[in-house]
Design a protein around this motif. Structure first.
Motif, PDB file in Angstrom:
ATOM      1  N   ARG A 162      -2.752  -0.816  -5.622  1.00  0.00           N
ATOM      2  CA  ARG A 162      -3.438  -1.360  -6.660  1.00  0.00           C
ATOM      3  C   ARG A 162      -4.872  -0.668  -6.960  1.00  0.00           C
ATOM      4  NH1 ARG A 162      -0.232  -5.451  -5.094  1.00  0.00           N
ATOM      5  NH2 ARG A 162      -1.710  -6.350  -3.518  1.00  0.00           N
ATOM      6  N   GLY A 195      -4.578   3.136  -8.280  1.00  0.00           N
ATOM      7  CA  GLY A 195      -3.473   3.378  -9.039  1.00  0.00           C
ATOM      8  C   GLY A 195      -3.863   4.651 -10.092  1.00  0.00           C
ATOM      9  N   GLU A 231       4.603  -2.040  -3.802  1.00  0.00           N
ATOM     10  CA  GLU A 231       4.090  -1.277  -5.320  1.00  0.00           C
ATOM     11  C   GLU A 231       4.867  -0.050  -5.474  1.00  0.00           C
ATOM     12  OE1 GLU A 231       1.982  -2.609  -7.508  1.00  0.00           O
ATOM     13  OE2 GLU A 231       2.112  -4.489  -6.327  1.00  0.00           O
ATOM     14  N   ASN A 279       4.211   2.852  -6.785  1.00  0.00           N
ATOM     15  CA  ASN A 279       3.519   4.308  -6.303  1.00  0.00           C
ATOM     16  C   ASN A 279       3.124   4.382  -5.089  1.00  0.00           C
ATOM     17  OD1 ASN A 279       1.633   2.009  -6.446  1.00  0.00           O
ATOM     18  ND2 ASN A 279      -0.113   3.281  -6.858  1.00  0.00           N
TER      19      ASN A 279
END
Length: 377
Positions: free
Chosen positions: A21, A24, A71, A73
């Motif tokens: 996060r 990102g 997440e 990514n």
């Protein structure tokens, strides 16, 4: 910038999600790649094992799919590391792959090693794996009375667990109507009933209240399975009808094989969480040799600090804060009551009287954990 995280437990998952996060924009631009390597495609809520051992949870309630907690990514692989080649900034995996990194985070956790104590595997019950927790539950269900001995090996993770076990045993046998047929005795390896002095001061009268006998300076040496005797390094022994042990723990075997730390505990800077002697290798959770409890909460606070610092290193070239040794532990105190111990490097815990609201808060956290491990809580 290649950031590699080894270990998909509490610490590794929080570090990965927090970094994903915070970075990102950098991952979308291809400037940063975050890779997480785990030994399993499932994530276990380890504190729940104690509840399994007493029939309050079933094993399926302990797990979530690891990929679902991450997440998008994050480059996630179920491929455990078999070799750390720190001089080349590489790790090798069981799948035969080589992963290069610029920054490495080691969060491989710990493991119980009852096999290192003669007779312990055959003679005692544990709750640090799913199989051992289920076995302990079945043994408790069959138990009709006698002497229950609880003993503690060191080092071990979740230092509060031995205290909680005594309260839970008392409540369990009382609910079955056989508490008057059970003698509970607690053994601890140092000169008080817990390594944290304020916990020992609080727990001693609580144990006396529920009729738990205690013996200190009892370091486990061996179990005489044939005669149901637990023997100590101090040349004392105790007879038992049911033996429950908090077993000695070590870091993961690969860390010992690669000589990264005695006992598998990696020498770690207590503030920066860097591996001593390695500027681009960091250690979090049970894997460290830090003088703090090996608990999920310590792993959580360490992971948050480290993720913030790594993101800052990527963005401005320097970390922004230190880990202060923060730990927060719930303590089940029996009869639907609980308290907590919160402390850090500078401040010892100040335990409050147990209460029902704190007990329900702890039970709620069994579900809140899944939000917590995603780094959202």
């Amino acid at each position: 910038m290649r950031i590699l995280i080894v270990g998909g437990g509490t610490a590794g998952t929080i570090v990965a999600n927090n970094l994903a996060r915070r970075l990102g924009a950098e991952t979308r631009a291809g400037k940063v790649r975050i890779t997480l390597l785990s030994a399993s495609d499932r994530h276990m809520y380890q504190p729940g094992l104690l509840y399994v051992a007493f029939g309050h949870m079933t094993p399926d309630q302990l797990y979530r799919d690891q990929a679902s907690l991450l997440e998008p990514n994050i480059d996630f692989h179920v491929d455990p590391v078999t070799k750390f080649n720190l001089d080349k900034n590489q790790v090798l995996t069981a799948g035969g792959k080589t992963h290069d990194y610029d920054i490495l985070v080691i969060a491989t956790g710990s493991r119980m090693v009852p096999e290192e104590t003669p007779g312990l595997t055959e003679g005692a019950e544990f709750f640090y794996t799913e199989a051992s927790a289920v076995k302990m539950f079945k043994r408790l269900r069959e138990f009709q009375g006698g002497k229950v001995v609880v003993a503690v090996g060191v080092p071990h993770k979740c230092p509060i667990a031995p205290v909680e076990v005594m309260f839970m045993l008392h409540d369990y046998f009382k609910a079955r109507g056989i508490r008057d047929k059970v003698q509970l005795k607690y053994h601890y390896p140092i000169g008080r009933i817990h390594t944290i002095e304020n916990v020992a001061i609080w727990a001693k009268p609580e144990f006396e209240r529920i009729g738990v006998e205690t013996e200190t300076l009892f370091n486990i040496k061996e179990v005489d399975v044939k005669n149901n005797l637990l023997k100590s390094e101090e040349d004392t022994e105790v007879a038992y009808d049911l033996l429950i042990v908090i077993p000695q723990h070590r870091g993961m075997e690969v860390l010992e094989t690669d000589n990264l730390g005695e006992g598998g505990w990696i020498p770690t800077d207590r503030f920066s969480l860097a591996m001593k002697g390695r500027d681009n290798v960091y250690v979090v959770g049970d894997t460290t040799n830090l003088p703090v409890s090996k608990t999920g909460s310590a792993a959580h606070f360490q992971a948050e600090t480290l993720a913030e610092n790594i993101a800052s290193i990527v963005k401005i070239g320097a970390p922004v804060r230190d880990y202060d040794g923060k730990v927060y532990c719930f303590i089940e105190a029996g009869h639907d009551r609980a308290t907590y111990a919160m402390f850090n490097y500078q401040n010892p815990p100040d335990l409050k009287p147990p209460s029902k609201p704190m007990h329900w808060f702890k039970l709620s956290y069994n579900q809140m954990y899944w939000t917590s491990v995603r780094g959202l809580l």
